[in-house]
Enzyme design. Structure first.
Site, PDB file in Angstrom:
ATOM      1  N   TYR A 144      -5.202   3.691  -4.823  1.00  0.00           N
ATOM      2  CA  TYR A 144      -6.031   2.123  -4.914  1.00  0.00           C
ATOM      3  C   TYR A 144      -7.498   2.188  -4.661  1.00  0.00           C
ATOM      4  CZ  TYR A 144      -1.327   0.524  -4.823  1.00  0.00           C
ATOM      5  OH  TYR A 144       0.000  -0.240  -5.635  1.00  0.00           O
ATOM      6  N   ASP A 204       5.880   6.167   1.532  1.00  0.00           N
ATOM      7  CA  ASP A 204       6.480   7.452   1.159  1.00  0.00           C
ATOM      8  C   ASP A 204       5.611   8.659   1.636  1.00  0.00           C
ATOM      9  OD1 ASP A 204       8.378   6.629  -1.362  1.00  0.00           O
ATOM     10  OD2 ASP A 204       6.927   5.219  -1.150  1.00  0.00           O
ATOM     11  N   HIS A 447      -3.992  10.316  -8.797  1.00  0.00           N
ATOM     12  CA  HIS A 447      -2.896   9.202  -9.404  1.00  0.00           C
ATOM     13  C   HIS A 447      -3.291   7.692  -9.042  1.00  0.00           C
ATOM     14  CE1 HIS A 447      -1.520   7.925  -5.256  1.00  0.00           C
ATOM     15  NE2 HIS A 447      -1.585   9.262  -4.934  1.00  0.00           N
ATOM     16  N   TYR A 528       0.748  -7.342  -7.203  1.00  0.00           N
ATOM     17  CA  TYR A 528       0.449  -7.274  -5.705  1.00  0.00           C
ATOM     18  C   TYR A 528      -0.739  -6.414  -4.924  1.00  0.00           C
ATOM     19  CZ  TYR A 528       2.036  -2.932  -3.044  1.00  0.00           C
ATOM     20  OH  TYR A 528       1.781  -1.912  -2.318  1.00  0.00           O
ATOM     21  N   ARG A 529      -1.307  -5.470  -5.892  1.00  0.00           N
ATOM     22  CA  ARG A 529      -2.464  -4.681  -5.171  1.00  0.00           C
ATOM     23  C   ARG A 529      -2.862  -4.035  -6.263  1.00  0.00           C
ATOM     24  NH1 ARG A 529      -0.199  -0.694  -0.726  1.00  0.00           N
ATOM     25  NH2 ARG A 529      -2.090   0.202   0.053  1.00  0.00           N
TER      26      ARG A 529
HETATM   27  C1  EUG Z   1       4.648   3.113  -4.107  1.00  0.00           C
HETATM   28  C2  EUG Z   1       5.068   1.896  -3.671  1.00  0.00           C
HETATM   29  C3  EUG Z   1       4.120   0.886  -3.340  1.00  0.00           C
HETATM   30  C4  EUG Z   1       2.813   1.091  -3.825  1.00  0.00           C
HETATM   31  C5  EUG Z   1       2.364   2.414  -4.211  1.00  0.00           C
HETATM   32  C6  EUG Z   1       3.500   3.421  -4.375  1.00  0.00           C
HETATM   33  C7  EUG Z   1       5.723   4.194  -4.046  1.00  0.00           C
HETATM   34  C8  EUG Z   1       5.593   5.431  -4.877  1.00  0.00           C
HETATM   35  C9  EUG Z   1       5.695  -0.691  -2.992  1.00  0.00           C
HETATM   36  O1  EUG Z   1       4.376  -0.187  -3.046  1.00  0.00           O
HETATM   37  O2  EUG Z   1       1.879   0.346  -3.582  1.00  0.00           O
HETATM   38  C10 EUG Z   1       6.645   6.370  -5.038  1.00  0.00           C
END
Ligand code: EUG
Length: 583
Positions: A144, A204, A447, A528-529
């Site tokens: 992000y 994660d 990514h 959402y972002r």
């Molecule tokens: C993930 C989940 C997110 C996000 C970026 C990555 C998960 C990756 C629910 O939000 O904003 C496997």
């Protein structure tokens, strides 16, 4: 450090790895580096960026003044070669996962406050010298924008380096209060030291800032997975330099103490204003309270589905389970291709062609894994005592069993190196590193997330999924969908993995994002972002009522930050001085 295979530990650095993960971190670093073709760094190709509309002389005078306030060692001008590093040794000078040129989204300098008073002094300095500042907690908002300022040339306020204390852990209230530089790794270790039976909730990967992730409204995977919803109390430096406490913190405690209910009751009295300090540029959060979950029994499981078009049935099976709160946490639905990516092996292990990884190759490749020929995988966890877990599980099993060919697995049914064991940890509040294995998919991998919200309804989820799939195909990217189920909605996260050394890939990744944002918005779906270079585009999709929301945000912005010094443009909110139309 970054050239060696050493990894900073929590004992030596606030952002380091806990000892229990040291060996794993070293091997993760080793694998990532073995796929790197880019040099460690290169001489800068462009002059260092200055704040917008600021001459070199004015900038030098401002920096001299800042050094006088904070000391020479706490201000660094960003004029040295940029180093992308890797997850545990990430830069605060730019976006390590650059999607434009590496030298594009960069700051002019970094400043390191040690206290809330320092932050106030920096903000006052910014107002005096009209320098835009951009606060980061730890700079690990990867996918992000990382540590990069939204407006190139801003001065980054690196809060985390010297403000990284767990200020309080309250075992009775099951809560804590942290500073911006506390990572999930660190909070977890600090709680273990107390011996209290409390869980944290982590995303994660565990290197990010607890506070930073929450104000960006990030997600984790225990029942406390909505990070912003489980915060309680904030301390905020406003763009004027004034200090504010929200919730019960606004009521002074006895004899100058913090209010005793600050971390117990979110809303206090009057309007609830905490929300406007998330995903915004209205203030700098220097302290934040969080609820911790009392440790409990837990059982993770995995359900696999054979067909691509089981998708509809899966989503419609999830919905009632989620609404009735039978699903214990924020479960994930992933596509089978992720079973390949989380092995940590490069894409070329299975496929060397260009364009999107073909469906038949996914089928053929996963058929050689323990899960066999599948299309979708659901990772869930249930909580409580054995009796309640077993009754929940039997109901969940019977509901999903209605989908022909679905298979239910417990972690004990799967080999030791299967990804589910990492899920078991994340879903019981133990921060991990494993998810990083994705980044071995490509050399120099970076990514970027595309993160739309879909109702937990098959028709809507299908619409979104089809748009994303079609456009990944068109722009030649492999599609990695992860759907994080909150309840009535799911965060659909498409993780775009690209090679930072490949200009064509970077440009296609930008094209893909731009087109997905537009195509989703046309159907009524929004993110959402987002990564900061897409913030304007995404914010403009929220245009109902002739842009009423954007105008409202601008009114607040101009009232709180008349000089427009704080993170101009963050999440599409531009202060008056930068707006093209001066309405
Ligand atoms: C993930 C989940 C997110 C996000 C970026 C990555 C998960 C990756 C629910 O939000 O904003 C496997």
């Amino acid at each position: 450090m970054e050239n060696s295979l050493d990894v900073p530990t929590l004992a030596s650095k606030y952002s380091g790895i806990p000892d229990r993960l040291y060996n794993e971190a070293v091997s993760s670093k080793e694998r990532t580096q073995s796929l790197k073709t880019l040099p460690h760094s290169r001489p800068r190709g462009h002059p260092a960026k200055l704040p917008l509309d600021t001459s070199q002389d004015d900038f030098d005078a401002a920096i001299t003044a800042l050094r006088k306030i904070l000391g020479d060692d706490r201000v660094e001008v960003n004029d040295k070669p940029l180093v992308d590093g890797w997850y545990m040794e990430h830069p605060n000078t730019h976006d390590a996962y650059h999607i434009l040129d590496q030298e594009e989204m960069v700051c002019s300098a970094v400043v390191y406050p040690s206290s809330t008073m320092d932050v106030q002094a920096i903000v006052k300095w910014a107002n005096e010298f009209h320098i835009p500042v951009y606060p980061i907690s730890m700079g690990r908002n990867l996918g992000y924008g990382g540590a990069a300022p939204n407006l190139p040339g801003s001065v980054v306020i690196d809060l985390g380096r010297n403000m990284n204390k767990v200020l309080r852990i309250d075992g009775d209230n099951a809560s804590c209060m942290v500073e911006p530089g506390v990572s999930y790794f660190k909070l977890y270790e600090e709680i273990q030291k107390t011996g209290l039976p409390l869980w944290i909730d982590c995303p994660d990967v565990g290197g990010g800032s607890v506070l930073g992730n929450a104000i960006d409204r990030g997600v984790g995977y225990t029942p406390y997975g909505d990070h912003f919803a489980n915060h309680c109390g904030m301390e905020i430096v406003l763009p004027s330099g004034e200090l504010l406490r929200t919730g019960m913190g606004a009521l002074p405690g006895k004899d100058g103490e913090d209010n005793p209910t600050w971390e117990s009751f979110q809303h206090a009295f009057g309007p609830s204003i905490d929300g406007i300090f998330s995903q915004c540029n209205f203030g700098i959060v220097t302290k934040m309270g969080f609820w911790l979950m009392p440790a409990t029994g837990h059982q993770s499981y995995m359900i696999t589905f054979p067909r691509e078009d089981d998708f509809e049935k899966i989503v419609d099976t999830i919905r009632p389970l989620a609404l009735k709160r039978i699903l214990g946490n924020i479960p994930q639905l992933r596509h089978a291709i992720q079973e390949l990516a989380v092995t940590g092996k490069p894409r070329t292990e299975w496929y060397t062609g260009s364009g999107m990884f073909p469906r038949e190759v996914i089928r053929e490749s996963v058929s050689k894994l323990p899960v066999g020929e599948i299309s979708w995988v659901f990772y869930g966890t249930q909580y409580g005592d054995d009796a309640s877990i077993s009754s929940q599980l039997s109901f969940i099993k019977s509901e999903f069993a209605k989908i022909p060919g679905s298979k239910f697995y417990l972690p004990s049914d799967l080999p030791k190196d299967h990804y589910i064991h990492s899920r078991v940890e994340v879903c019981s509040g133990v921060p991990v590193l494993r998810e990083l294995d994705w980044l071995n998919w490509k050399p120099n991998a970076a990514h970027l997330f595309f993160s739309p919200i879909t109702p937990t309804k098959s028709k809507d989820a299908r619409t979104i999924h089809d748009i994303i799939e079609r456009l990944h195909q068109k722009w030649g990217f492999d599609l990695f969908p992860t759907l994080c189920v909150a309840g009535r909605e799911m965060h659909y996260i498409a993780n775009i993995v690209y090679d930072r050394a490949d200009e064509d890939e970077k440009s296609r990744a930008r094209g893909l994002m731009t087109e997905m944002i537009d195509a989703a918005a046309k159907e009524g779906f929004g993110e959402y972002r987002t990564h900061l270079i897409f913030a304007d585009q995404v914010s403009q999709t929220y245009s109902w009522g002739n842009g009423a929301l954007g105008k409202f945000n601008e009114i607040i912005k101009d009232a709180l930050d008349p000089n427009g010094i704080l993170a101009p443009g963050r999440n599409g909110i531009w202060p008056k001085k930068y707006r093209k139309t001066n309405e």
